[in-house]
Scaffold this motif. Sequence first.
Motif, PDB file in Angstrom:
ATOM      1  N   THR A  86       0.817  -1.215   0.000  1.00  0.00           N
ATOM      2  CA  THR A  86       0.000   0.000   0.000  1.00  0.00           C
ATOM      3  C   THR A  86       0.847   1.260   0.000  1.00  0.00           C
ATOM      4  O   THR A  86       0.511   2.252  -0.645  1.00  0.00           O
ATOM      5  CB  THR A  86      -0.920   0.014   1.234  1.00  0.00           C
ATOM      6  N   ASP A  98     -11.316  -7.060   0.483  1.00  0.00           N
ATOM      7  CA  ASP A  98     -11.244  -6.160   1.627  1.00  0.00           C
ATOM      8  C   ASP A  98      -9.933  -5.387   1.687  1.00  0.00           C
ATOM      9  O   ASP A  98      -9.758  -4.508   2.535  1.00  0.00           O
ATOM     10  CB  ASP A  98     -11.487  -6.904   2.932  1.00  0.00           C
ATOM     11  N   PRO A 139     -11.149  -1.006  -0.640  1.00  0.00           N
ATOM     12  CA  PRO A 139     -10.959   0.188   0.193  1.00  0.00           C
ATOM     13  C   PRO A 139      -9.799   1.067  -0.279  1.00  0.00           C
ATOM     14  O   PRO A 139      -9.897   2.291  -0.228  1.00  0.00           O
ATOM     15  CB  PRO A 139     -10.685  -0.398   1.579  1.00  0.00           C
ATOM     16  N   GLU A 164     -10.961   3.166  -3.133  1.00  0.00           N
ATOM     17  CA  GLU A 164     -11.827   4.272  -2.709  1.00  0.00           C
ATOM     18  C   GLU A 164     -11.054   5.353  -1.970  1.00  0.00           C
ATOM     19  O   GLU A 164     -11.365   6.542  -2.105  1.00  0.00           O
ATOM     20  CB  GLU A 164     -12.956   3.732  -1.832  1.00  0.00           C
ATOM     21  N   ARG A 165     -10.057   4.977  -1.204  1.00  0.00           N
ATOM     22  CA  ARG A 165      -9.249   5.974  -0.481  1.00  0.00           C
ATOM     23  C   ARG A 165      -8.456   6.836  -1.457  1.00  0.00           C
ATOM     24  O   ARG A 165      -8.297   8.039  -1.242  1.00  0.00           O
ATOM     25  CB  ARG A 165      -8.306   5.280   0.501  1.00  0.00           C
TER      26      ARG A 165
END
Length: 451
Positions: free
Chosen positions: A110, A132, A136, A139-140
């Motif tokens: 990440t 999961d 996310p 979207e972040r």
Amino acid sequence: MSRNALKWRLAALLSLALATASKFARPQTGLVQPSANQATQSVAITGVTLIDVATGQRQEGVTVVTRGDRIAAIGSAIAIPGGAAKVDGKGKFLIPGLWDMHTHHQATGTDWVDLFVAKGVVGTRDMGGDADFILPLRERIKSGAVFGPEIVAAGPILDDAPPGFPYRRRVRNVQEAKAAVVDLKRLGVDFIKVHDRTPREAFFAIAEEAPKLGLPFAGHVPFGVKVEEAAEAGIRSIEHLSNYDVFGECLVDGKYTKTGCKRLFQKLAAKKIWQTPTMASCQTLPDVFGGKPLEHVEYASDSLLELTRENVELSHIRKEVLDEMRQAAQISLQAIHDLHSAGNQFLAGCDDLVPGFCLHDELEWFTKAGFSSLEALQTATINPARFLAREDSQGTIQVGKRADLVLLDADPLIDIRNVKQIADVVVRGKLLTKPEIERIVSSHRRRGAQK
């Protein structure tokens, strides 16, 4: 070379390289965020040479103005809004932002997403990750909470791989395959990914169900499915030339020739099946599994280094097999050239190599396969826009399109390697200046690495 050696799938090592990735991937938050000057609502790049990646034409002495996340004006004599961040583009070249169309963010980590942007990559297609994790993160980035490239995500791969293979949802039959597609649609994935071990009946169930829900599907041609069948079923892109038994069909007196492949290559072109050959990965991994370090290893994340190291320890691939793979990878360059000559379209993608750096390598490999510099550049700009049905908003530099731009110090049409000479990047209207780029890149350099 034996027939079996030529039929070796170039995806074999890539599949192995994913086998332990999830064990080491971990969310991290130490990301370099855009500073205040990067969040400006307007950017003006003056006196630049604009590259039209659709035609290869150059337009000199142009000013490009952005407002918000869009290109607001292009011309030789246009007003610059008050408060705009001014960038001197004289002697420089402006291209659209790049896309890496085969990534696995869960493997590279990440906290490495900003490195993509620093190397001019404004968008990625994630080809497999736990829902999961990847959804996310997508979207972040979209909300601006994380600074990174846009992500188009598949979520988990649908196949029947052995236990321990990461990023998978097991599908063994028609019912499980259709249920998985429905669930992934509900979760919000952008497309469906199939792989080597997707059962034949499950593959065709996915091919039937996904379009009903507005989801394309892409990936490997499964072991139990012929390339022609996958094309007829509507697969959107084929990764790594997977399951291309054409190497056997194309043999004449033990040597590759495109004559035997002509019919298939023409059919794939007629069906508009995109190819993502991931040449940098296919060419590099045999050497890595033979003991050499990854390209650009000094910028690799801990998770990427660890999974590579463990895979090398687990693989025990014999030297003669590695040699066969190297030879098959070289033959694939001619097959890629012949596919392209037959009218097939290509996407640039890396697959588990060092973010950003590897895409530049991939573009260079396209030229080694016979593409012009313009054609190579198209695989990371206008071609992804076409593949994603976003030509109205991305892929070229035009008024109204998204402000994703890369300013270069040298002309990429003369030498594709000039794409590495990045001066500034604009991603979704945010300016990333040279000092900020250098700060991001240096933040990912491993301690003790030599310059």
